[in-house]
Design an enzyme around this catalytic site. Structure first.
Site, mmCIF file in Angstrom:
data_model
loop_
_atom_site.group_PDB
_atom_site.id
_atom_site.type_symbol
_atom_site.label_atom_id
_atom_site.label_comp_id
_atom_site.label_asym_id
_atom_site.label_seq_id
_atom_site.Cartn_x
_atom_site.Cartn_y
_atom_site.Cartn_z
ATOM 1 N N ARG A 80 0.863 -1.183 0.000
ATOM 2 C CA ARG A 80 0.000 0.000 0.000
ATOM 3 C C ARG A 80 0.902 1.236 0.000
ATOM 4 O O ARG A 80 1.926 1.275 0.696
ATOM 5 C CB ARG A 80 -0.914 0.040 1.227
ATOM 6 C CG ARG A 80 -2.112 -0.882 1.173
ATOM 7 C CD ARG A 80 -3.148 -0.451 0.132
ATOM 8 N NE ARG A 80 -4.323 -1.303 0.128
ATOM 9 C CZ ARG A 80 -4.495 -2.378 -0.656
ATOM 10 N NH1 ARG A 80 -3.543 -2.751 -1.506
ATOM 11 N NH2 ARG A 80 -5.615 -3.076 -0.606
ATOM 12 N N GLU A 84 -3.610 7.439 -3.996
ATOM 13 C CA GLU A 84 -3.954 7.037 -5.365
ATOM 14 C C GLU A 84 -5.456 7.197 -5.614
ATOM 15 O O GLU A 84 -6.235 7.061 -4.668
ATOM 16 C CB GLU A 84 -3.497 5.585 -5.623
ATOM 17 C CG GLU A 84 -4.179 4.534 -4.763
ATOM 18 C CD GLU A 84 -3.641 3.117 -4.991
ATOM 19 O OE1 GLU A 84 -2.417 2.905 -4.887
ATOM 20 O OE2 GLU A 84 -4.467 2.239 -5.280
ATOM 21 N N HIS A 99 -1.622 0.139 -9.878
ATOM 22 C CA HIS A 99 -2.248 -0.818 -8.930
ATOM 23 C C HIS A 99 -2.868 -2.010 -9.677
ATOM 24 O O HIS A 99 -4.077 -2.242 -9.618
ATOM 25 C CB HIS A 99 -3.296 -0.102 -8.059
ATOM 26 C CG HIS A 99 -3.541 -0.822 -6.762
ATOM 27 N ND1 HIS A 99 -3.917 -0.181 -5.603
ATOM 28 C CD2 HIS A 99 -3.479 -2.139 -6.433
ATOM 29 C CE1 HIS A 99 -4.062 -1.056 -4.629
ATOM 30 N NE2 HIS A 99 -3.806 -2.266 -5.113
HETATM 31 P P1 NAP Z 1 -0.981 -11.564 4.879
HETATM 32 O O1 NAP Z 1 -1.000 -12.975 4.401
HETATM 33 O O2 NAP Z 1 -1.879 -11.156 5.994
HETATM 34 O O3 NAP Z 1 0.525 -11.215 5.247
HETATM 35 C C1 NAP Z 1 0.883 -10.018 5.864
HETATM 36 C C2 NAP Z 1 2.249 -10.175 6.468
HETATM 37 O O4 NAP Z 1 2.633 -8.921 7.018
HETATM 38 C C3 NAP Z 1 2.342 -11.185 7.590
HETATM 39 O O5 NAP Z 1 3.581 -11.853 7.463
HETATM 40 C C4 NAP Z 1 2.338 -10.328 8.839
HETATM 41 O O6 NAP Z 1 2.983 -11.038 9.888
HETATM 42 C C5 NAP Z 1 3.151 -9.145 8.343
HETATM 43 N N1 NAP Z 1 2.988 -7.902 9.102
HETATM 44 C C6 NAP Z 1 1.855 -7.307 9.494
HETATM 45 N N2 NAP Z 1 2.124 -6.167 10.148
HETATM 46 C C7 NAP Z 1 3.486 -6.057 10.155
HETATM 47 C C8 NAP Z 1 4.375 -5.100 10.676
HETATM 48 N N3 NAP Z 1 3.932 -4.035 11.353
HETATM 49 N N4 NAP Z 1 5.709 -5.292 10.483
HETATM 50 C C9 NAP Z 1 6.164 -6.374 9.815
HETATM 51 N N5 NAP Z 1 5.349 -7.320 9.305
HETATM 52 C C10 NAP Z 1 4.032 -7.152 9.466
HETATM 53 O O7 NAP Z 1 -1.305 -10.550 3.686
HETATM 54 P P2 NAP Z 1 -1.158 -10.810 2.123
HETATM 55 O O8 NAP Z 1 -2.345 -11.526 1.614
HETATM 56 O O9 NAP Z 1 0.204 -11.356 1.840
HETATM 57 O O10 NAP Z 1 -1.284 -9.302 1.578
HETATM 58 C C11 NAP Z 1 -0.408 -8.298 2.007
HETATM 59 C C12 NAP Z 1 -0.856 -6.949 1.511
HETATM 60 O O11 NAP Z 1 -0.594 -6.832 0.117
HETATM 61 C C13 NAP Z 1 -2.358 -6.669 1.587
HETATM 62 O O12 NAP Z 1 -2.753 -6.244 2.884
HETATM 63 C C14 NAP Z 1 -2.563 -5.593 0.547
HETATM 64 O O13 NAP Z 1 -2.420 -4.321 1.138
HETATM 65 C C15 NAP Z 1 -1.428 -5.833 -0.428
HETATM 66 N N6 NAP Z 1 -1.892 -6.301 -1.746
HETATM 67 C C16 NAP Z 1 -1.668 -5.527 -2.831
HETATM 68 C C17 NAP Z 1 -2.048 -5.985 -4.067
HETATM 69 C C18 NAP Z 1 -1.831 -5.150 -5.289
HETATM 70 O O14 NAP Z 1 -2.663 -5.206 -6.208
HETATM 71 N N7 NAP Z 1 -0.755 -4.398 -5.381
HETATM 72 C C19 NAP Z 1 -2.686 -7.214 -4.211
HETATM 73 C C20 NAP Z 1 -2.900 -7.962 -3.077
HETATM 74 C C21 NAP Z 1 -2.482 -7.495 -1.848
HETATM 75 P P3 NAP Z 1 2.794 -10.633 11.428
HETATM 76 O O15 NAP Z 1 1.323 -10.443 11.638
HETATM 77 O O16 NAP Z 1 3.397 -11.771 12.161
HETATM 78 O O17 NAP Z 1 3.559 -9.379 11.583
HETATM 79 C C1 GLV Z 2 -5.159 -5.242 -3.767
HETATM 80 O O1 GLV Z 2 -4.482 -4.291 -3.562
HETATM 81 C C2 GLV Z 2 -5.794 -6.002 -2.747
HETATM 82 O O2 GLV Z 2 -5.682 -5.638 -1.571
HETATM 83 O O3 GLV Z 2 -6.454 -6.997 -3.089
#
Ligand code: NAP
Ligand code: GLV
Length: 319
Positions: A235, A264, A282
């Site tokens: 993000r 954005e 994005h």
């Molecule tokens: P997820 O499975 O919940 O993984 C998030 C990771 O972040 C976990 O390892 C969590 O571990 C860690 N975390 C949370 N807070 C933290 C902090 N303060 N410091 C360090 N690590 C931290 O999430 P995901 O499905 O991989 O998605 C991650 C993010 O990607 C989404 O929330 C979204 O914003 C973004 N995203 C973007 C797109 C795009 O189109 N560009 C698409 C999909 C997702 P701990 O809780 O142990 O810290």
């Molecule tokens: C994309 O940014 C998502 O959070 O799915």
């Protein structure tokens, strides 16, 4: 008995509404080609039991309270839920769901695309070619840094971070990761500072929360080795964009790749003129198959909640 009503803020890919239609629900959609604004949603939501929205919709207390007492579920067609007021939703017993899992590989592919294009400066090279500035192969032209064999630091090692790590193995990279909870997996480093200091390429995979807003600022970028690369598909507000541009302009950072931006779709104008930066609108999860899966998952989770069950993709209120 009248069918439950579900408000959908924008048109979804073909098949995305199927679970709602198959359940016989009454779906309210914007007129073709349009999307509902925040004020449209506030005006339309009374009487609806479900809301299908996405990461661009601010689903705040005004929206949630306008939906009471009928509103039971908010389903965002995204994995990120930072635009949803989970505290207000929980206070009124409104369930929140997202789309974990179905977009991991697609988003990891895009993160890797940004890693490659930033490190190899391919956006700038293509722009030169298209603008007629290419005068032929030259030994010192458009030089980048190697991705293969580099150390990749993943900030966040959840679903998407782990998929990026899997791709990095194929490139012979050393992969480090950090998260608040130790993973017990090889490559875990205890602190963000250590990860930044040891990585040549850093990729962000954490949610936007009050804790992560501005997590990567001037001090953190300064910890990254000279000549390193930063990629953000998480993000925008996690990164201080002015500090990032400063580091690109000074040459401390070699390159950056961004798929997400603070505020954005408006862009910090400095990003547009910064050297060695690739900017994408994005598109992390933007493939036909993945966006359809996300839409279906959201619609299905509305049905699950309205039928009185608990979906696997229920988002918990903040701790
Ligand atoms: P997820 O499975 O919940 O993984 C998030 C990771 O972040 C976990 O390892 C969590 O571990 C860690 N975390 C949370 N807070 C933290 C902090 N303060 N410091 C360090 N690590 C931290 O999430 P995901 O499905 O991989 O998605 C991650 C993010 O990607 C989404 O929330 C979204 O914003 C973004 N995203 C973007 C797109 C795009 O189109 N560009 C698409 C999909 C997702 P701990 O809780 O142990 O810290
Ligand atoms: C994309 O940014 C998502 O959070 O799915």
């Amino acid at each position: 008995m009248t069918a439950p009503r579900v408000l959908v803020t924008r048109h979804l890919p073909d098949g995305g509404l199927d679970p709602l239609i198959e359940a016989g629900y009454d779906v309210t959609l914007p007129i073709p080609g349009e999307a509902l604004s925040h004020s449209d949603v506030v005006a339309l939501i009374p009487g609806h039991a479900g809301l299908v929205c996405d990461l661009t919709d601010l689903t705040d207390a005004e929206v949630i309270e306008a939906g009471l007492p009928t509103l039971q579920v908010i389903a965002t067609v995204s994995v990120g839920f930072d635009k949803i007021d989970r505290v207000t939703a929980a206070a009124h017993g409104v369930a929140v769901t997202n789309t974990p899992g179905v977009l991991d590989e697609t988003t990891a592919d895009l993160a890797f695309l940004l890693i490659l294009t930033a490190a190899r400066r391919s956006s700038g090279a293509e722009a030169d070619l298209r603008a007629g500035r290419w005068t032929g192969w030259a030994i010192d032209d458009h030089l980048g840094v190697d991705v293969h064999g580099a150390t990749l630091g993943l900030v966040g090692f959840g679903r998407i971070g782990r998929e990026v790590a899997r791709r990095a193995e194929g490139f012979g990279m050393t992969v480090l990761h950090t998260s608040r909870t130790p993973t017990g997996i090889e490559g875990h480093v205890a602190s963000l500072d250590e990860l930044l200091e040891r990585s040549q390429i850093v990729s962000l995979h954490i949610p936007l929360t009050p804790e992560t807003r501005g997590l990567i600022g001037a001090e953190q970028i300064a910890r990254m080795p000279a000549g390193s690369v930063l990629v953000n598909t998480a993000r925008g507000p996690i990164v201080d964009e002015d500090a990032l541009v400063d580091a690109l302009e000074s040459g401390h950072l070699f390159a950056a790749g961004l798929d997400v931006f603070d505020g954005e779709p408006k862009l910090n104008p400095r990003l547009l003129t910064a050297p060695n930066i690739t900017l994408l609108p994005h598109i992390g999860s933007a493939t036909y198959a993945t966006r359809t899966s996300m839409a279906k998952m959201s619609s299905a989770s509305v049905v699950t909640v309205l039928q009185g069950a608990t979906p696997d993709n229920l988002v918990q209120p903040p701790r």
